[in-house]
Design an enzyme around this catalytic site. Sequence first.
Site, PDB file in Angstrom:
ATOM      1  N   LYS A  13      84.785 -11.263  37.766  1.00  0.00           N
ATOM      2  CA  LYS A  13      85.453 -12.112  38.761  1.00  0.00           C
ATOM      3  C   LYS A  13      86.933 -12.315  38.395  1.00  0.00           C
ATOM      4  CE  LYS A  13      82.686 -15.605  37.962  1.00  0.00           C
ATOM      5  NZ  LYS A  13      81.826 -15.020  36.906  1.00  0.00           N
ATOM      6  N   ARG A  88      79.911 -23.483  42.477  1.00  0.00           N
ATOM      7  CA  ARG A  88      78.901 -22.969  41.565  1.00  0.00           C
ATOM      8  C   ARG A  88      77.510 -23.509  41.884  1.00  0.00           C
ATOM      9  NH1 ARG A  88      82.150 -21.088  37.229  1.00  0.00           N
ATOM     10  NH2 ARG A  88      80.920 -20.154  35.577  1.00  0.00           N
ATOM     11  N   ARG A 127      84.415  -9.504  24.558  1.00  0.00           N
ATOM     12  CA  ARG A 127      85.696  -9.882  25.175  1.00  0.00           C
ATOM     13  C   ARG A 127      86.588 -10.669  24.212  1.00  0.00           C
ATOM     14  NH1 ARG A 127      85.343 -13.324  30.540  1.00  0.00           N
ATOM     15  NH2 ARG A 127      83.986 -14.599  29.255  1.00  0.00           N
ATOM     16  N   ARG A 161      86.781 -16.848  23.426  1.00  0.00           N
ATOM     17  CA  ARG A 161      86.278 -18.098  23.981  1.00  0.00           C
ATOM     18  C   ARG A 161      85.079 -18.588  23.180  1.00  0.00           C
ATOM     19  NH1 ARG A 161      85.918 -17.015  30.393  1.00  0.00           N
ATOM     20  NH2 ARG A 161      84.001 -18.204  30.102  1.00  0.00           N
ATOM     21  N   ARG A 172      74.357 -19.379  30.083  1.00  0.00           N
ATOM     22  CA  ARG A 172      75.245 -19.306  31.259  1.00  0.00           C
ATOM     23  C   ARG A 172      74.610 -18.462  32.364  1.00  0.00           C
ATOM     24  NH1 ARG A 172      80.372 -17.215  28.226  1.00  0.00           N
ATOM     25  NH2 ARG A 172      81.202 -16.815  30.310  1.00  0.00           N
TER      26      ARG A 172
END
Length: 214
Positions: A13, A88, A127, A161, A172
């Site tokens: 996204k 969400r 990431r 993160r 998540r």
Amino acid sequence: MNIILFGPPGVGKGTQAVLLAAGRGLKHLSTGEMLRELVKTGSEVGKRVDMIMTGGGFVSDDIVIGIIADRIDQPDCANGFILDGFPRNLKQAVALDELLRSKGKAIDRVIEIHGEERALVERISGRFSCANCGANYHGAFKLPKLTGVCDYCGATKFTRRADDNVETVRVRLMAYYRETAPLIGYYFCKGGLESVDGMPPVDEVARNINAVLD
Ligand code: AP5
């Protein structure tokens, strides 16, 4: 044009929103980014938000709805915006509808990006980003051209993160399937929903998103 991009964690996204925003002159609004900025303030609210995000849960609806309500009124959203990570859940979707209606605005397109769960876990666990400009990298798919140096700003410090680990990614993903995926039905019924596969290379996904928008 006002667009919602939604999909599970790691589906791309943020990556696609940056490209779309640059290509179409739209403002990219990521609730995840805004909440990470709130955490950096070190305020009491920021500390509570930090604990929730680190655990992989959703921050309270009132906080995120309030953030978005303030943000879409800013002049840089006048030409249109891309919502990344909001709404969400159903409460947020209904609140967004009411908010936009009260301002004479509307969502023009909702793009659901889908992907294969194992690949999403792999993408997120690899990431990292530039500590200076925030540019996104991946240990297997997208390394800086010169090892240890950001392609965009030349900085040499990188960060990960706190919620980007295998255990939290599963929490998540679970939250996404429980709370957010039902919005596919909501937006299908309202009209304007398009689905795009997030698994091909970044450029191909971007072409497919632009094709459905055109
Ligand atoms: P948020 O920051 O929104 O995180 P997320 O939804 O979990 O999504 P990600 O940012 O992890 O993934 P992405 O889909 O943007 O993928 P990306 O482009 O980075 O939210 C974080 C937290 O904030 C939530 O858990 C919650 O606590 C809170 N929150 C946020 N909004 C909220 C709300 N509305 N209500 C309540 N709480 C809220 O790509 C991932 C990786 O894959 C990158 O390394 C990228 O380079 C790579 N990649 C991307 N596309 C491709 C491709 N096509 N091929 C190969 N690699 C790719």
